[in-house]
Design a protein around this motif. Structure first.
Motif, PDB file in Angstrom:
ATOM      1  N   MET A  82       0.818  -1.193   0.000  1.00  0.00           N
ATOM      2  CA  MET A  82       0.000   0.000   0.000  1.00  0.00           C
ATOM      3  C   MET A  82       0.868   1.265   0.000  1.00  0.00           C
ATOM      4  SD  MET A  82      -3.463  -0.257   1.885  1.00  0.00           S
ATOM      5  CE  MET A  82      -4.411  -1.686   2.213  1.00  0.00           C
ATOM      6  N   LEU A  83       1.783   1.296  -0.939  1.00  0.00           N
ATOM      7  CA  LEU A  83       2.652   2.457  -1.093  1.00  0.00           C
ATOM      8  C   LEU A  83       1.848   3.716  -1.394  1.00  0.00           C
ATOM      9  CD1 LEU A  83       5.517   3.529  -1.158  1.00  0.00           C
ATOM     10  CD2 LEU A  83       5.644   2.867  -3.557  1.00  0.00           C
ATOM     11  N   TRP A  84       0.737   3.571  -2.112  1.00  0.00           N
ATOM     12  CA  TRP A  84      -0.101   4.716  -2.454  1.00  0.00           C
ATOM     13  C   TRP A  84      -0.577   5.435  -1.204  1.00  0.00           C
ATOM     14  CZ3 TRP A  84      -5.000   4.746  -0.522  1.00  0.00           C
ATOM     15  CH2 TRP A  84      -5.559   3.511  -0.165  1.00  0.00           C
ATOM     16  N   LEU A  85      -0.835   4.683  -0.143  1.00  0.00           N
ATOM     17  CA  LEU A  85      -1.323   5.280   1.085  1.00  0.00           C
ATOM     18  C   LEU A  85      -0.267   6.186   1.721  1.00  0.00           C
ATOM     19  CD1 LEU A  85      -3.781   5.361   2.935  1.00  0.00           C
ATOM     20  CD2 LEU A  85      -2.852   3.392   4.143  1.00  0.00           C
ATOM     21  N   THR A  86       0.972   5.748   1.713  1.00  0.00           N
ATOM     22  CA  THR A  86       2.071   6.557   2.239  1.00  0.00           C
ATOM     23  C   THR A  86       2.255   7.824   1.404  1.00  0.00           C
ATOM     24  OG1 THR A  86       3.171   4.564   3.018  1.00  0.00           O
ATOM     25  CG2 THR A  86       4.518   6.544   2.841  1.00  0.00           C
ATOM     26  N   PHE A  87       2.197   7.672   0.086  1.00  0.00           N
ATOM     27  CA  PHE A  87       2.329   8.821  -0.798  1.00  0.00           C
ATOM     28  C   PHE A  87       1.208   9.826  -0.555  1.00  0.00           C
ATOM     29  CE2 PHE A  87       1.404  10.961  -4.820  1.00  0.00           C
ATOM     30  CZ  PHE A  87       2.624  11.579  -5.042  1.00  0.00           C
ATOM     31  N   LEU A  88      -0.029   9.327  -0.492  1.00  0.00           N
ATOM     32  CA  LEU A  88      -1.167  10.219  -0.246  1.00  0.00           C
ATOM     33  C   LEU A  88      -1.035  10.922   1.099  1.00  0.00           C
ATOM     34  CD1 LEU A  88      -4.267   8.249  -1.565  1.00  0.00           C
ATOM     35  CD2 LEU A  88      -3.211  10.278  -2.548  1.00  0.00           C
ATOM     36  N   LYS A  89      -0.623  10.207   2.115  1.00  0.00           N
ATOM     37  CA  LYS A  89      -0.497  10.798   3.449  1.00  0.00           C
ATOM     38  C   LYS A  89       0.527  11.942   3.430  1.00  0.00           C
ATOM     39  CE  LYS A  89      -1.311  11.115   7.844  1.00  0.00           C
ATOM     40  NZ  LYS A  89      -2.291  12.094   8.224  1.00  0.00           N
ATOM     41  N   CYS A  90       1.630  11.779   2.721  1.00  0.00           N
ATOM     42  CA  CYS A  90       2.639  12.854   2.626  1.00  0.00           C
ATOM     43  C   CYS A  90       2.067  14.075   1.925  1.00  0.00           C
ATOM     44  CB  CYS A  90       3.873  12.355   1.891  1.00  0.00           C
ATOM     45  SG  CYS A  90       4.828  11.156   2.823  1.00  0.00           S
ATOM     46  N   ILE A  91       1.334  13.852   0.837  1.00  0.00           N
ATOM     47  CA  ILE A  91       0.700  14.963   0.126  1.00  0.00           C
ATOM     48  C   ILE A  91      -0.298  15.661   1.037  1.00  0.00           C
ATOM     49  CG2 ILE A  91      -0.965  15.505  -1.703  1.00  0.00           C
ATOM     50  CD1 ILE A  91       0.477  13.522  -3.470  1.00  0.00           C
ATOM     51  N   ILE A 124     -11.241  -0.508  -0.280  1.00  0.00           N
ATOM     52  CA  ILE A 124     -10.499   0.689   0.128  1.00  0.00           C
ATOM     53  C   ILE A 124      -9.396   1.012  -0.893  1.00  0.00           C
ATOM     54  CG2 ILE A 124      -8.869  -0.538   1.623  1.00  0.00           C
ATOM     55  CD1 ILE A 124     -10.352   2.980   2.248  1.00  0.00           C
ATOM     56  N   GLY A 125      -8.856  -0.002  -1.543  1.00  0.00           N
ATOM     57  CA  GLY A 125      -7.853   0.236  -2.579  1.00  0.00           C
ATOM     58  C   GLY A 125      -8.421   1.037  -3.740  1.00  0.00           C
ATOM     59  N   ARG A 126      -9.660   0.769  -4.098  1.00  0.00           N
ATOM     60  CA  ARG A 126     -10.309   1.508  -5.180  1.00  0.00           C
ATOM     61  C   ARG A 126     -10.522   2.952  -4.761  1.00  0.00           C
ATOM     62  NH1 ARG A 126     -14.819   3.629  -5.938  1.00  0.00           N
ATOM     63  NH2 ARG A 126     -15.868   2.553  -4.253  1.00  0.00           N
ATOM     64  N   ILE A 127     -10.913   3.162  -3.516  1.00  0.00           N
ATOM     65  CA  ILE A 127     -11.137   4.519  -3.006  1.00  0.00           C
ATOM     66  C   ILE A 127      -9.823   5.303  -3.039  1.00  0.00           C
ATOM     67  CG2 ILE A 127     -11.756   5.868  -0.958  1.00  0.00           C
ATOM     68  CD1 ILE A 127     -13.707   3.544  -0.275  1.00  0.00           C
ATOM     69  N   GLY A 128      -8.740   4.683  -2.617  1.00  0.00           N
ATOM     70  CA  GLY A 128      -7.431   5.332  -2.682  1.00  0.00           C
ATOM     71  C   GLY A 128      -7.019   5.621  -4.108  1.00  0.00           C
ATOM     72  N   GLY A 129      -7.279   4.675  -4.996  1.00  0.00           N
ATOM     73  CA  GLY A 129      -6.983   4.879  -6.412  1.00  0.00           C
ATOM     74  C   GLY A 129      -7.778   6.029  -6.992  1.00  0.00           C
ATOM     75  N   ASP A 130      -9.043   6.122  -6.596  1.00  0.00           N
ATOM     76  CA  ASP A 130      -9.880   7.235  -7.049  1.00  0.00           C
ATOM     77  C   ASP A 130      -9.324   8.565  -6.554  1.00  0.00           C
ATOM     78  OD1 ASP A 130     -11.532   5.344  -8.220  1.00  0.00           O
ATOM     79  OD2 ASP A 130     -13.151   5.550  -6.748  1.00  0.00           O
ATOM     80  N   SER A 131      -8.867   8.591  -5.306  1.00  0.00           N
ATOM     81  CA  SER A 131      -8.284   9.816  -4.747  1.00  0.00           C
ATOM     82  C   SER A 131      -7.027  10.209  -5.506  1.00  0.00           C
ATOM     83  CB  SER A 131      -7.956   9.632  -3.269  1.00  0.00           C
ATOM     84  OG  SER A 131      -9.133   9.511  -2.522  1.00  0.00           O
ATOM     85  N   MET A 132      -6.196   9.219  -5.811  1.00  0.00           N
ATOM     86  CA  MET A 132      -4.980   9.528  -6.554  1.00  0.00           C
ATOM     87  C   MET A 132      -5.318  10.033  -7.955  1.00  0.00           C
ATOM     88  SD  MET A 132      -1.989   6.898  -5.358  1.00  0.00           S
ATOM     89  CE  MET A 132      -2.554   5.534  -6.301  1.00  0.00           C
ATOM     90  N   ALA A 133      -6.354   9.481  -8.576  1.00  0.00           N
ATOM     91  CA  ALA A 133      -6.748   9.938  -9.914  1.00  0.00           C
ATOM     92  C   ALA A 133      -7.215  11.385  -9.878  1.00  0.00           C
ATOM     93  CB  ALA A 133      -7.845   9.033 -10.465  1.00  0.00           C
ATOM     94  N   VAL A 134      -7.962  11.764  -8.835  1.00  0.00           N
ATOM     95  CA  VAL A 134      -8.444  13.131  -8.701  1.00  0.00           C
ATOM     96  C   VAL A 134      -7.271  14.085  -8.477  1.00  0.00           C
ATOM     97  CG1 VAL A 134      -9.771  14.681  -7.208  1.00  0.00           C
ATOM     98  CG2 VAL A 134     -10.740  12.489  -7.886  1.00  0.00           C
TER      99      VAL A 134
END
Length: 85
Positions: free
Chosen positions: A1-10, A62-72
């Motif tokens: 879940m690297l995306w989660l760490t990236f999103l949290k930093c942003i 939850i992975g899809r929700i995170g992916g949607d957030s990253m897409a936005v």
């Protein structure tokens, strides 16, 4: 879940700047995208913010929700185009 760490930093950088602007001016001014990009901070639309993700009920997609957030976020920050998974 690297995306989660990236999103949290942003989100942390965004929320810190959001709080500074809100304290100095008002919440309405804190929603000006240009204030963030001028400081080299990624703009995070309301539907992709950490609080919105945290408010989601625990569920298997939850992975899809995170992916949607990253897409936005990617859509609103052209420098991230094709960079995020």
């Amino acid at each position: 879940m690297l995306w989660l760490t990236f999103l949290k930093c942003i989100f942390e950088a965004f929320e810190e700047h959001h709080a500074e602007i809100s304290a100095e001016w008002d919440v309405g001014m804190a929603e000006d995208r240009d204030d963030y990009t001028a400081e080299s901070i990624f703009w995070v639309p309301p539907e992709a913010r950490w609080g919105h993700l945290q408010a989601q009920p625990r569920r298997s997609d939850i992975g899809r929700i995170g992916g949607d957030s990253m897409a936005v976020i990617e859509c609103d920050n052209p420098s991230l185009e094709s960079v995020l998974p």
